[in-house]
Motif scaffolding. Structure first.
Motif, PDB file in Angstrom:
ATOM      1  N   GLY A 257       0.787  -1.232   0.000  1.00 22.88           N
ATOM      2  CA  GLY A 257       0.000   0.000   0.000  1.00 22.88           C
ATOM      3  C   GLY A 257       0.820   1.283   0.000  1.00 22.88           C
ATOM      4  O   GLY A 257       0.312   2.341  -0.390  1.00 22.88           O
ATOM      5  N   LEU A 258       2.070   1.208   0.438  1.00 25.35           N
ATOM      6  CA  LEU A 258       2.936   2.387   0.387  1.00 25.35           C
ATOM      7  C   LEU A 258       2.930   2.966  -1.038  1.00 25.35           C
ATOM      8  O   LEU A 258       2.798   4.176  -1.234  1.00 25.35           O
ATOM      9  CB  LEU A 258       4.357   1.977   0.806  1.00 25.35           C
TER      10      LEU A 258
ATOM     11  N   HIS B 149       4.206   4.402   7.519  1.00 23.36           N
ATOM     12  CA  HIS B 149       3.233   3.452   6.980  1.00 23.36           C
ATOM     13  C   HIS B 149       3.279   2.129   7.740  1.00 23.36           C
ATOM     14  O   HIS B 149       2.320   1.363   7.689  1.00 23.36           O
ATOM     15  CB  HIS B 149       3.489   3.191   5.497  1.00 23.36           C
ATOM     16  N   ASN B 150       4.413   1.840   8.352  1.00 15.08           N
ATOM     17  CA  ASN B 150       4.503   0.550   9.033  1.00 15.08           C
ATOM     18  C   ASN B 150       5.676   0.549  10.008  1.00 15.08           C
ATOM     19  O   ASN B 150       6.825   0.665   9.585  1.00 15.08           O
ATOM     20  CB  ASN B 150       4.687  -0.559   7.987  1.00 15.08           C
TER      21      ASN B 150
ATOM     22  N   VAL C 278      -0.818   6.568   9.175  1.00 21.08           N
ATOM     23  CA  VAL C 278      -1.857   6.398   8.167  1.00 21.08           C
ATOM     24  C   VAL C 278      -3.271   6.107   8.680  1.00 21.08           C
ATOM     25  O   VAL C 278      -4.165   5.844   7.877  1.00 21.08           O
ATOM     26  CB  VAL C 278      -1.402   5.346   7.124  1.00 21.08           C
TER      27      VAL C 278
ATOM     28  N   ASN D  57      -5.643   6.946   5.226  1.00 18.95           N
ATOM     29  CA  ASN D  57      -5.389   6.816   3.784  1.00 18.95           C
ATOM     30  C   ASN D  57      -6.686   6.934   2.995  1.00 18.95           C
ATOM     31  O   ASN D  57      -7.782   6.811   3.561  1.00 18.95           O
ATOM     32  CB  ASN D  57      -4.803   5.433   3.476  1.00 18.95           C
TER      33      ASN D  57
ATOM     34  N   GLN E 270       1.725 -10.337   9.735  1.00 19.72           N
ATOM     35  CA  GLN E 270       0.928  -9.120   9.979  1.00 19.72           C
ATOM     36  C   GLN E 270      -0.535  -9.299   9.583  1.00 19.72           C
ATOM     37  O   GLN E 270      -1.436  -8.746  10.199  1.00 19.72           O
ATOM     38  CB  GLN E 270       1.530  -7.937   9.189  1.00 19.72           C
TER      39      GLN E 270
ATOM     40  N   GLU F 176      -2.476  -3.441  11.701  1.00 21.30           N
ATOM     41  CA  GLU F 176      -2.739  -2.882  10.367  1.00 21.30           C
ATOM     42  C   GLU F 176      -2.703  -1.355  10.431  1.00 21.30           C
ATOM     43  O   GLU F 176      -3.675  -0.721  10.834  1.00 21.30           O
ATOM     44  CB  GLU F 176      -4.113  -3.352   9.862  1.00 21.30           C
ATOM     45  N   PRO F 177      -1.587  -0.771  10.040  1.00 18.13           N
ATOM     46  CA  PRO F 177      -1.471   0.692  10.116  1.00 18.13           C
ATOM     47  C   PRO F 177      -2.679   1.397   9.493  1.00 18.13           C
ATOM     48  O   PRO F 177      -3.277   2.278  10.106  1.00 18.13           O
ATOM     49  CB  PRO F 177      -0.175   0.960   9.358  1.00 18.13           C
ATOM     50  N   CYS F 178      -3.035   1.020   8.282  1.00 15.58           N
ATOM     51  CA  CYS F 178      -4.302   1.510   7.724  1.00 15.58           C
ATOM     52  C   CYS F 178      -5.011   0.360   7.017  1.00 15.58           C
ATOM     53  O   CYS F 178      -6.047  -0.088   7.423  1.00 15.58           O
ATOM     54  CB  CYS F 178      -4.090   2.676   6.748  1.00 15.58           C
ATOM     55  N   GLY F 179      -4.377  -0.140   5.934  1.00 12.95           N
ATOM     56  CA  GLY F 179      -5.033  -1.142   5.101  1.00 12.95           C
ATOM     57  C   GLY F 179      -5.785  -0.420   3.997  1.00 12.95           C
ATOM     58  O   GLY F 179      -6.603   0.469   4.266  1.00 12.95           O
TER      59      GLY F 179
HETATM   60  C1  GLC Z   1       1.687  -0.269   5.067  1.00 13.85           C
HETATM   61  C2  GLC Z   1       0.654  -0.873   5.980  1.00 13.85           C
HETATM   62  C3  GLC Z   1      -0.772  -0.724   5.480  1.00 13.85           C
HETATM   63  C4  GLC Z   1      -1.022   0.641   4.879  1.00 13.85           C
HETATM   64  C5  GLC Z   1       0.011   0.923   3.814  1.00 13.85           C
HETATM   65  C6  GLC Z   1      -0.181   2.277   3.137  1.00 13.85           C
HETATM   66  O1  GLC Z   1       2.274  -1.158   4.208  1.00 13.85           O
HETATM   67  O2  GLC Z   1       0.929  -2.217   6.270  1.00 13.85           O
HETATM   68  O3  GLC Z   1      -1.663  -0.944   6.547  1.00 13.85           O
HETATM   69  O4  GLC Z   1      -2.314   0.717   4.317  1.00 13.85           O
HETATM   70  O5  GLC Z   1       1.287   0.911   4.374  1.00 13.85           O
HETATM   71  O6  GLC Z   1      -0.142   3.331   4.064  1.00 13.85           O
END
Ligand code: GLC
Ligand code: ADP
Length: 490
Positions: A18-19, A169-170, A221, A254, A315, A389-392
């Motif tokens: 997702g980054l 992001h993580n 995020v 996000n 994760q 899960e930072p965002c997903g």
């Molecule tokens: C990271 C996280 C994910 C997030 C993504 C984009 O890889 O694992 O949760 O959505 O970055 O920010």
């Protein structure tokens, strides 16, 4: 505002997770809102210069590095669907190899590769005679731009008014480097590394900690993750640094790019559909099951279809899935379509399950963008029982496609998915809190009960599809943070 974004991944050129989605989508949204944005990333061996019409800039970039200078060439393109320029740093020594990070453990010289990228990004801005208002770095890979800005660059009039914003992001990947190497590569005085300094964590150089300490503002995020990383073990050892910067840390959820993730215009799915024609999802479902080798007779026996598109790492809650999925499959209560790549043990688990239950378990491996869209459109439910899960993003894609998320309520999942309440008809999915396979099992059972209850099922899908998380709203919030970061320079 002049915004310089530097990252290890940018979609569509180079993506692991997702980054890349975010570093591809945010600059487009800022560009559309009238900001002057430039994106910098490495020219990996896997990027096809012809496909993206990249052209080489004249001359070479002279990059200060490890006490000397090194040369790099630069290619330029436009982020597809926008006028935002993307610059690719080409160095045969660092990037011209397969893969972005290297398999699992990462390439041994990732410290050198990414610190070089940071230094090259500053140098490129100078070569273009362009002063950024904001230097926006992402994750450990470009974290070093934050201390570099303050220690070696801010004295240069070119960057005197540049503010540094670091986005996490993580927390699971922090960039733990050998101190001597990292200080040298970054052109910092090695004597300024000591126990308790801003770069140090557990005796090592920690790129993420350094960025947290040196950035003007820090974002992460999702709002829930912003709290979790300060006050729970999800901070993965950096809780006290994050608490120390707590007043400059903000969680910005996000968002997703509707030009890429909308079932009304998605070129990868068999028929377009919208909220008003959601019943057409069945066409996507039938097509996916057919593509997966199911016979017409098997398809006729309708079962709820769960989807997953994911990096296969701990994760993502794979231990819980391994503990609980098979009983549902063996009892023929659901089907699941998984697209994933990552750890071999998890790939083997799904491949084995699919061999034993070919009518219930469909597995795609490798990185497959079209299939990721087809699964989102075809599925009834989206399964994401993440450990953290930072965002997903994939649950947000699911919502946009009217696919009902079944998730563990952590990080951004907690901010985007809300338990369906059959009394008030509110909520857009199913959630559980404790990281326990029994709780996942109960939640899947709760979700399955609604599938046959027409009124609830219809309402649930409408609720899901009406939950909007568009990138434009996210991009605006970042601009507010950028203005806030700039305050001390005006
Ligand atoms: C990271 C996280 C994910 C997030 C993504 C984009 O890889 O694992 O949760 O959505 O970055 O920010
Ligand atoms: P993370 O960044 O932790 O991997 P996200 O949900 O934020 O999780 O983003 C994952 C992104 O990667 C999404 O765009 C998803 O569709 C994509 N993705 C993950 N695995 C694959 C795969 N095997 N093929 C295609 N896309 C994938």
């Amino acid at each position: 505002m002049n915004i310089l974004v530097t990252a290890a991944e940018v979609a569509p050129y180079a993506k692991v997770g997702g980054l890349a989605d975010m570093t591809g989508a945010l600059p487009k949204a800022w560009g559309a809102a009238g900001h002057d944005v430039k994106v910098v990333l490495p020219m990996y061996g896997t990027i096809d210069a012809d496909k993206y019409s990249l052209t080489q800039l004249e001359g070479e970039l002279t990059v200060p590095f490890a006490g000397h200078t090194e040369q790099a060439t630069v290619l330029e393109g436009k982020l597809p669907g926008s006028d935002v320029p993307a610059y690719f740093i080409r160095s045969a020594d660092y990037y011209d190899r397969p893969g972005i990070y290297g398999y699992h453990e990462g390439f041994e010289d990732n410290d050198r590769r990414f610190i070089f990228l940071c230094s090259a990004a500053f140098e490129l801005a100078k070569a273009l005679n362009w002063s950024p208002d904001i230097i926006h770095a992402h994750d450990y890979h470009t974290a070093m731009m934050m201390p570099m800005l303050k220690i070696t660059r801010q004295s240069d009039p070119h960057f005197a008014n540049s503010a540094g914003v670091f986005t996490i992001h993580n927390m699971a990947y922090q960039g733990t480097f050998d101190p001597q190497r990292a200080m040298t590569f970054a052109n910092f005085n090695p004597d300024e590394f000591y126990s308790g300094c801003w770069h140090e964590q557990d005796g090592a150089f920690n790129a993420m900690k350094s960025a947290i300490m040196f950035a003007d503002k820090i974002t992460t995020v999702s709002p829930t993750y912003a709290q979790e990383i300060q006050w729970t073990p999800e901070g993965m050892g950096l809780q006290s640094s994050l608490q120390a910067r707590g007043s400059d840390l903000i969680g910005l959820l996000n968002g997703i790019d509707p030009s890429v993730w909308s079932p009304e215009i998605d070129p990868f799915i068999p028929v377009p559909y919208s909220l008003d024609t959601i019943e057409k999802k069945i066409i996507a479902k039938t097509a996916l099951l057919k593509e997966g080798g199911l016979t017409d007779a098997a398809i006729k026996h309708d079962l709820p279809l769960f989807g997953m598109v994911t990096r296969l790492t701990e994760q993502k809650g794979l231990s819980l899935i391994i503990d609980s999925l098979e009983e549902f499959v063996a009892d023929n209560r659901l089907r699941i379509a998984v697209l994933g790549s990552g750890e071999k043990r998890f790939e083997s688990y799904f491949n084995d399950l699919s061999r034993r239950y070919p009518n219930n378990v469909l597995v795609g491996t490798g990185y497959n963008e079209p299939l990721s869209h087809k699964i989102q459109a075809a599925s009834d439910y989206y399964l994401m029982p993440s450990k953290f899960e930072p965002c997903g993003l994939t649950q947000m894609f699911a919502l946009a496609y009217g696919t009902v998320p079944v998730v563990r309520a952590v990080g951004g999942l907690n901010d985007t998915v809300h338990e369906y309440d059959p009394v008030t008809f509110t909520g857009n999915g199913f959630t559980f809190s404790r990281y326990l396979s029994g709780d996942l099992r109960d939640t899947i059972n709760r979700a399955l009960r609604v599938y046959k209850q027409r009124a609830h099922w219809d309402r649930l899908r409408v609720n899901a599809m009406s939950s909007h998380h568009w990138i434009s709203a996210t991009a605006e919030k970042y601009v507010e943070v950028f203005q806030w970061a700039k305050e001390r320079y005006s």
